[in-house]
Write an enzyme that holds these catalytic residues in place. Structure first.
Site, short mmCIF file in Angstrom:
data_model
loop_
_atom_site.label_atom_id
_atom_site.label_comp_id
_atom_site.label_asym_id
_atom_site.label_seq_id
_atom_site.Cartn_x
_atom_site.Cartn_y
_atom_site.Cartn_z
N ASP A 98 41.72 44.12 44.77
CA ASP A 98 40.76 43.24 45.43
C ASP A 98 39.34 43.62 45.00
O ASP A 98 38.37 43.33 45.68
CB ASP A 98 40.92 43.36 46.96
CG ASP A 98 40.18 42.25 47.71
OD1 ASP A 98 40.18 41.11 47.21
OD2 ASP A 98 39.60 42.53 48.77
N ASP A 106 36.30 56.15 38.17
CA ASP A 106 36.25 54.91 37.40
C ASP A 106 37.63 54.60 36.85
O ASP A 106 38.23 55.42 36.14
CB ASP A 106 35.24 55.09 36.26
CG ASP A 106 34.99 53.80 35.49
OD1 ASP A 106 35.88 52.92 35.47
OD2 ASP A 106 33.91 53.69 34.89
N LYS A 135 42.17 39.78 42.39
CA LYS A 135 41.10 38.82 42.70
C LYS A 135 40.38 38.42 41.42
O LYS A 135 40.16 39.24 40.54
CB LYS A 135 40.10 39.45 43.67
CG LYS A 135 38.89 38.56 43.93
CD LYS A 135 38.21 38.87 45.24
CE LYS A 135 37.48 40.18 45.28
NZ LYS A 135 37.00 40.49 46.63
N TRP A 162 42.92 46.92 52.53
CA TRP A 162 44.23 46.64 51.91
C TRP A 162 45.12 47.89 51.98
O TRP A 162 46.30 47.80 52.28
CB TRP A 162 44.05 46.16 50.46
CG TRP A 162 43.67 44.71 50.37
CD1 TRP A 162 42.94 44.00 51.28
CD2 TRP A 162 43.99 43.78 49.33
NE1 TRP A 162 42.78 42.69 50.85
CE2 TRP A 162 43.41 42.54 49.66
CE3 TRP A 162 44.69 43.90 48.13
CZ2 TRP A 162 43.54 41.40 48.84
CZ3 TRP A 162 44.80 42.77 47.31
CH2 TRP A 162 44.24 41.54 47.67
#
Length: 198
Positions: free
Chosen positions: A114, A92, A154, A55
């Site tokens: 995604d 993270d 997503k 992406w």
């Protein structure tokens, strides 16, 4: 044909490799952009859960010289993914220092995510993990998008899509679910799209 189509490269995987993308997921973003016109020239984009970098690569190729991409993931991007207008932050996304680093590169015109959880094969567990990622991505969209900005994330189906769409409709003028053709037939992933942040 193998019992599981993940075992062998399909049309999309071969196409991605031939066009210089690290993974087939690029065509999902391409379809989403063709339908919703998410990517604007010279805009500033945040790519969450970016590795291996398909992406990010697509964004870099389509934003124009004035565009910028900030990508973040626990894992490094593929070595082929690079650009002068790319900032990669490894860590993270729930970590406060990482959030601060990302925010310093904002605000953003588009936030894309995604990211998928490490799947266990247990659909209930995997769906719950996917929901946590969606919540995290919505937090970034809510706090770091400019007014008028767009968002795509997503989600695994059955992951409380309606609840998330309801929340997104409070943030965006429009919020919709969309499953690109490039998703594998047996995959239970789909995407939530937020258009024009209020």
């Amino acid at each position: 044909m193998p019992s599981n189509s993940y075992e062998k490269p399909d049309f999309w995987s071969r196409k991605a490799f031939s066009e210089g993308y690290p993974a087939r997921s690029v065509y999902k973003l391409q379809e989403i952009d063709q339908k919703f016109a998410m990517i604007k020239k010279n805009s500033n984009v945040l790519d969450l859960g970016a590795a291996p970098g398909s992406w990010t690569t697509f964004l870099l190729r389509n934003l124009g010289e004035g565009g910028k991409v900030t990508s973040c993931d626990l894992n490094p991007l593929s070595k082929s993914v690079k650009g002068e207008n790319l900032t990669f932050i490894q860590g993270d996304l729930n970590d406060n220092e990482i959030r601060a680093s990302i925010k310093a590169n904002g605000p953003f015109d588009l936030v894309v995510c995604d990211a998928a959880p490490k799947t266990t094969g247990n659909r209930i567990v995997d769906t719950a993990s996917s929901q946590q990622l969606v919540e995290m991505a919505i937090y970034y969209a809510q706090t770091m998008l400019v007014p008028g900005g767009n968002f795509v994330v997503k989600i695994f189906q059955n992951g409380d899509q309606q609840m998330f769409l309801k929340k997104m409709r409070e943030i965006f003028n429009q919020a919709k679910g969309f499953k690109p053709e490039a998703c594998r037939a047996e995959s239970f992933e789909t995407y939530l799209v937020g258009i024009c942040k209020k």
